[in-house]
Design a protein around this motif. Sequence first.
Motif, PDB file in Angstrom:
ATOM      1  N   UNK A  22      36.461  28.458  38.392  1.00  0.00           N
ATOM      2  CA  UNK A  22      37.654  29.212  37.968  1.00  0.00           C
ATOM      3  C   UNK A  22      37.613  29.627  36.510  1.00  0.00           C
ATOM      4  N   UNK A  23      38.500  30.574  36.179  1.00  0.00           N
ATOM      5  CA  UNK A  23      38.666  31.024  34.799  1.00  0.00           C
ATOM      6  C   UNK A  23      39.049  29.827  33.934  1.00  0.00           C
TER       7      UNK A  23
ATOM      8  N   UNK B 187      37.459  25.706  49.558  1.00  0.00           N
ATOM      9  CA  UNK B 187      38.278  26.666  48.814  1.00  0.00           C
ATOM     10  C   UNK B 187      39.022  27.572  49.794  1.00  0.00           C
ATOM     11  N   UNK B 188      39.992  28.283  49.252  1.00  0.00           N
ATOM     12  CA  UNK B 188      40.655  29.358  49.972  1.00  0.00           C
ATOM     13  C   UNK B 188      40.226  30.667  49.335  1.00  0.00           C
TER      14      UNK B 188
ATOM     15  N   UNK C 155      41.947  29.298  39.214  1.00  0.00           N
ATOM     16  CA  UNK C 155      41.633  30.432  40.076  1.00  0.00           C
ATOM     17  C   UNK C 155      40.346  31.113  39.617  1.00  0.00           C
ATOM     18  N   UNK C 156      39.452  31.323  40.556  1.00  0.00           N
ATOM     19  CA  UNK C 156      38.232  32.087  40.302  1.00  0.00           C
ATOM     20  C   UNK C 156      38.537  33.538  40.648  1.00  0.00           C
ATOM     21  N   UNK C 157      38.392  34.426  39.671  1.00  0.00           N
ATOM     22  CA  UNK C 157      38.775  35.821  39.839  1.00  0.00           C
ATOM     23  C   UNK C 157      37.527  36.678  39.991  1.00  0.00           C
ATOM     24  N   UNK C 158      37.447  37.380  41.106  1.00  0.00           N
ATOM     25  CA  UNK C 158      36.339  38.292  41.367  1.00  0.00           C
ATOM     26  C   UNK C 158      36.917  39.671  41.639  1.00  0.00           C
ATOM     27  N   UNK C 159      36.081  40.689  41.691  1.00  0.00           N
ATOM     28  CA  UNK C 159      36.553  42.068  41.835  1.00  0.00           C
ATOM     29  C   UNK C 159      37.374  42.275  43.109  1.00  0.00           C
ATOM     30  N   UNK C 160      36.974  41.655  44.195  1.00  0.00           N
ATOM     31  CA  UNK C 160      37.630  41.929  45.473  1.00  0.00           C
ATOM     32  C   UNK C 160      38.237  40.701  46.146  1.00  0.00           C
ATOM     33  N   UNK C 161      38.305  39.581  45.404  1.00  0.00           N
ATOM     34  CA  UNK C 161      38.877  38.361  45.985  1.00  0.00           C
ATOM     35  C   UNK C 161      39.196  37.348  44.901  1.00  0.00           C
ATOM     36  N   UNK C 162      40.061  36.405  45.265  1.00  0.00           N
ATOM     37  CA  UNK C 162      40.393  35.264  44.415  1.00  0.00           C
ATOM     38  C   UNK C 162      40.009  34.003  45.187  1.00  0.00           C
ATOM     39  N   UNK C 163      39.558  32.974  44.480  1.00  0.00           N
ATOM     40  CA  UNK C 163      39.278  31.685  45.101  1.00  0.00           C
ATOM     41  C   UNK C 163      40.124  30.622  44.428  1.00  0.00           C
TER      42      UNK C 163
END
Length: 187
Positions: free
Chosen positions: A135-136, A79-80, A100-108
């Motif tokens: 991902x979402x 992943x990036x 896209x995996x969305x987290x509080x302080x980063x995206x994957x």
Amino acid sequence: MTDLPSARRLLRHGAWEGAAAARVLLDYDARFLRRKRLETEDGRGFLVDLPETVSLGEGDAFELEDGSLVEIGAAPEEVLVVTGALTRAAWHIGNRHTPCQIEADRLLIKRDHVLEGMLRGLGLTVAEAVEPFTPEGGAYGHGRTMGHDHGPEAGHSHGEGHSHPHVHVHVSRKVEEDDITPDVDPG
């Protein structure tokens, strides 16, 4: 005919209790299936034979013929990891219909050299990693985002005599609400 145990039922995360008899790790692409031979972490094979293709989520479980459960986990994959101006990054990633995996302080996102270059060009920090990717799921279905078509057949029907147009708005600069002129598919 196979002598492998068969899983014909999927139980969503939260819809089953207790301990699973085994666990299977699948990457993002492998978690979209209908029929496939899989192997648990401890090496036991089984056959998934679901009625339709589904997107599997971390924590879902296959129910085998004997009633035992095989929990589904997200396998680590390339992943990036994107940090920096996440709202801007999320817009550009979403505009390309990229999972896209969305987290509080980063995206994957899945590793992609073209997207990596674009994100770096936007001034974001991008790092390669190997992690589970979840991902979402998107607004219209469990676990997957699907692209859309802007061609002449982009409208769709819900049966005899019922259809509706789709409106797609594309902007490449900051605009005011009354400045937007949508493209309307005649549906």
